[in-house]
Design a protein around this motif. Structure first.
Motif, short mmCIF file in Angstrom:
data_model
loop_
_atom_site.label_atom_id
_atom_site.label_comp_id
_atom_site.label_asym_id
_atom_site.label_seq_id
_atom_site.Cartn_x
_atom_site.Cartn_y
_atom_site.Cartn_z
N GLU A 180 0.81 -1.20 0.00
CA GLU A 180 0.00 0.00 0.00
C GLU A 180 0.85 1.27 0.00
O GLU A 180 0.32 2.37 -0.14
CB GLU A 180 -0.92 0.01 1.24
N ARG A 181 2.16 1.12 0.14
CA ARG A 181 3.05 2.29 0.17
C ARG A 181 3.30 2.80 -1.25
O ARG A 181 3.57 2.01 -2.15
CB ARG A 181 4.37 1.92 0.83
N PRO A 182 3.22 4.10 -1.46
CA PRO A 182 3.39 4.63 -2.82
C PRO A 182 4.73 4.25 -3.45
O PRO A 182 4.79 3.99 -4.66
CB PRO A 182 3.29 6.14 -2.63
N TRP A 183 5.79 4.20 -2.67
CA TRP A 183 7.10 3.90 -3.24
C TRP A 183 7.20 2.43 -3.67
O TRP A 183 7.87 2.13 -4.65
CB TRP A 183 8.22 4.27 -2.28
N GLN A 184 6.52 1.53 -2.99
CA GLN A 184 6.53 0.15 -3.45
C GLN A 184 5.60 -0.03 -4.65
O GLN A 184 5.91 -0.79 -5.57
CB GLN A 184 6.13 -0.83 -2.34
N LEU A 185 4.48 0.66 -4.66
CA LEU A 185 3.60 0.60 -5.83
C LEU A 185 4.34 1.07 -7.08
O LEU A 185 4.19 0.49 -8.15
CB LEU A 185 2.36 1.46 -5.59
N ARG A 186 5.14 2.11 -6.93
CA ARG A 186 5.92 2.59 -8.06
C ARG A 186 6.85 1.49 -8.58
O ARG A 186 6.94 1.24 -9.79
CB ARG A 186 6.75 3.80 -7.64
N ALA A 187 7.53 0.81 -7.67
CA ALA A 187 8.44 -0.26 -8.07
C ALA A 187 7.68 -1.36 -8.81
O ALA A 187 8.14 -1.87 -9.84
CB ALA A 187 9.16 -0.83 -6.85
N GLN A 188 6.52 -1.73 -8.28
CA GLN A 188 5.75 -2.81 -8.90
C GLN A 188 5.32 -2.45 -10.31
O GLN A 188 5.46 -3.26 -11.24
CB GLN A 188 4.51 -3.10 -8.04
N PHE A 189 4.79 -1.25 -10.50
CA PHE A 189 4.34 -0.84 -11.83
C PHE A 189 5.52 -0.68 -12.79
O PHE A 189 5.42 -1.05 -13.97
CB PHE A 189 3.53 0.45 -11.75
N GLU A 190 6.63 -0.13 -12.31
CA GLU A 190 7.78 0.03 -13.19
C GLU A 190 8.29 -1.32 -13.70
O GLU A 190 8.59 -1.48 -14.89
CB GLU A 190 8.92 0.74 -12.43
N GLU A 191 8.36 -2.29 -12.81
CA GLU A 191 8.90 -3.59 -13.22
C GLU A 191 7.94 -4.32 -14.15
O GLU A 191 8.37 -4.94 -15.12
CB GLU A 191 9.21 -4.42 -11.97
N ALA A 192 6.65 -4.25 -13.84
CA ALA A 192 5.67 -4.90 -14.73
C ALA A 192 5.69 -4.25 -16.11
O ALA A 192 5.62 -4.94 -17.14
CB ALA A 192 4.28 -4.81 -14.12
N ALA A 193 5.80 -2.91 -16.14
CA ALA A 193 5.78 -2.20 -17.42
C ALA A 193 7.04 -2.46 -18.25
O ALA A 193 7.01 -2.34 -19.47
CB ALA A 193 5.61 -0.70 -17.18
N SER A 194 8.15 -2.81 -17.59
CA SER A 194 9.41 -3.01 -18.32
C SER A 194 9.68 -4.46 -18.68
O SER A 194 10.70 -4.77 -19.31
CB SER A 194 10.59 -2.48 -17.47
N LEU A 195 8.76 -5.37 -18.31
CA LEU A 195 9.00 -6.79 -18.55
C LEU A 195 9.16 -7.13 -20.03
O LEU A 195 10.00 -7.96 -20.40
CB LEU A 195 7.87 -7.62 -17.95
N VAL A 196 8.35 -6.52 -20.88
CA VAL A 196 8.44 -6.81 -22.31
C VAL A 196 9.83 -6.45 -22.84
O VAL A 196 10.49 -7.24 -23.53
CB VAL A 196 7.34 -6.08 -23.10
N ALA A 197 10.30 -5.26 -22.51
CA ALA A 197 11.61 -4.82 -22.99
C ALA A 197 12.74 -5.63 -22.37
O ALA A 197 13.71 -6.01 -23.05
CB ALA A 197 11.80 -3.33 -22.69
N ASP A 198 12.64 -5.91 -21.08
CA ASP A 198 13.72 -6.63 -20.40
C ASP A 198 13.85 -8.07 -20.90
O ASP A 198 14.96 -8.58 -21.11
CB ASP A 198 13.50 -6.61 -18.89
N THR A 199 12.73 -8.74 -21.09
CA THR A 199 12.79 -10.13 -21.58
C THR A 199 13.27 -10.16 -23.03
O THR A 199 14.03 -11.05 -23.42
CB THR A 199 11.43 -10.83 -21.46
N ALA A 200 12.85 -9.19 -23.82
CA ALA A 200 13.29 -9.14 -25.22
C ALA A 200 14.80 -8.94 -25.31
O ALA A 200 15.46 -9.51 -26.18
CB ALA A 200 12.56 -8.02 -25.97
#
Length: 322
Positions: free
Chosen positions: A225-245
């Motif tokens: 529920e902490r904003p800084w952890q939510l940021r980490a979660q969304f950043e990593e999910a959003a970058s999965l396509v690029a990182d796996t590629a």
């Protein structure tokens, strides 16, 4: 577009100052009163990383890497640490942005996480470790294995995503990380939305199993529920396509012992991801776990131990020869 985002951010911020303050105070209270640090802090590149360890210090080292939304409690409260600490020196950290480890500004994808992890292991004189990663942590562990200067002795990858899934290429994932608008959303609406959606998302990630009552009672779900952890979660999910590629062309270069575990009933990440990786790395050992969902680190302790054993034996051979 930037003007629209700025205007939206202004509207949210104007009515959400009190919410942002409350989110900050609630987040800090979670970290200090409800779930204080369980380990110690090691500073790497200016980041005070929260690390924990268990087991004999002279035993073969096993490094555990958690996934998106996780923390060291994934492995501690999930029971894997106790299961492995009888025979291994178990070492783990809250990845930057999770638990008690802060996350730096700017992009912090898989490559950056490997850099920090390598420096942490060097600082702690953890040599030739066996690495176990779960979910997103499996991708980080694999990237660590593939690093040109890697000294990893073997790896076990659990429930990971290794190839791009275009279903993740959505603007909804990127929205919370957008300039101006993203922080405004996370600091005002983030906590109440996470509190509302959290139970459903957690239950879904465990399907077809259910959350063990003891784990549900002790796990620090409020971290999310902490904003800084939510940021980490969304950043990593959003970058999965690029990182796996970016990583996929390197898989065939893997030389270390590798075991791949995946539940055949995983509804979070398709088991086909594990099959494709095993096909790209001929010496990898693939095991699909019958009837198991995404939470291999909670329900497949003995399978993890068995997957570690061959690499642990191979790691011990040089010292035996000497």
């Amino acid at each position: 577009m930037l003007e629209i985002a700025a205007a939206a951010a202004g509207l949210v911020a104007a009515g959400g100052g009190a919410s942002a303050i409350k989110a900050y105070l609630d987040g800090r209270r979670i970290e200090t009163a409800s779930h204080p640090p369980r380990g110690r802090f090691v500073e790497i590149d200016g980041l005070p990383l929260h690390v924990c360890e268990a087991g004999p210090r002279d035993a073969p080292p096993v490094v555990l890497v958690h996934g998106i939304g996780g923390c060291v409690e994934d492995f501690i409260e999930g029971g894997l640490v106790d299961h492995l600490a009888r025979d291994y020196r178990v070492f783990m950290m809250d990845r930057p942005g999770y638990g008690h480890s802060p996350r730096p500004a700017g992009r912090f994808g898989v490559r950056e996480q490997v850099r920090v992890l390598r420096r942490l292991l060097a600082r702690e004189t953890i040599r030739a470790p066996l690495v176990v990663g779960h979910s997103y942590g499996a991708l980080v562990a694999l990237a660590l294995v593939l690093h040109p200067k890697s000294e990893v002795a073997g790896a076990v990858l659990m429930s990971g995503m290794y190839y791009p899934d275009e279903r993740l290429a959505t603007s909804l994932l990127a929205l919370p990380t957008a300039p101006l608008l993203g922080p405004a959303l996370l600091w005002t609406l983030g906590a109440p939305l996470a509190r509302q959606a959290g139970p459903h998302l957690r239950a879904r990630s465990f399907e077809p199993q259910t959350i063990p009552p003891a784990l549900a009672a002790r796990y620090p779900t409020a971290y999310a529920e902490r904003p800084w952890q939510l940021r980490a979660q969304f950043e990593e999910a959003a970058s999965l396509v690029a990182d796996t590629a970016a990583l996929a062309p390197l898989y065939r270069t893997c030389k270390v012992p590798l075991a791949i575990l995946h539940g055949d009933s995983d509804r979070s990440i398709e088991p086909d991801q594990a099959g494709r990786l095993a096909a790209a790395i001929p010496h990898a050992r693939l095991r699909l776990l019958e009837g198991l969902g995404h939470m291999t680190h909670v329900f497949a302790h003995e399978a993890v131990r068995e997957a570690l054993a061959p690499a642990a034996r191979e790691r011990a051979l040089p010292s035996q020869v000497r």
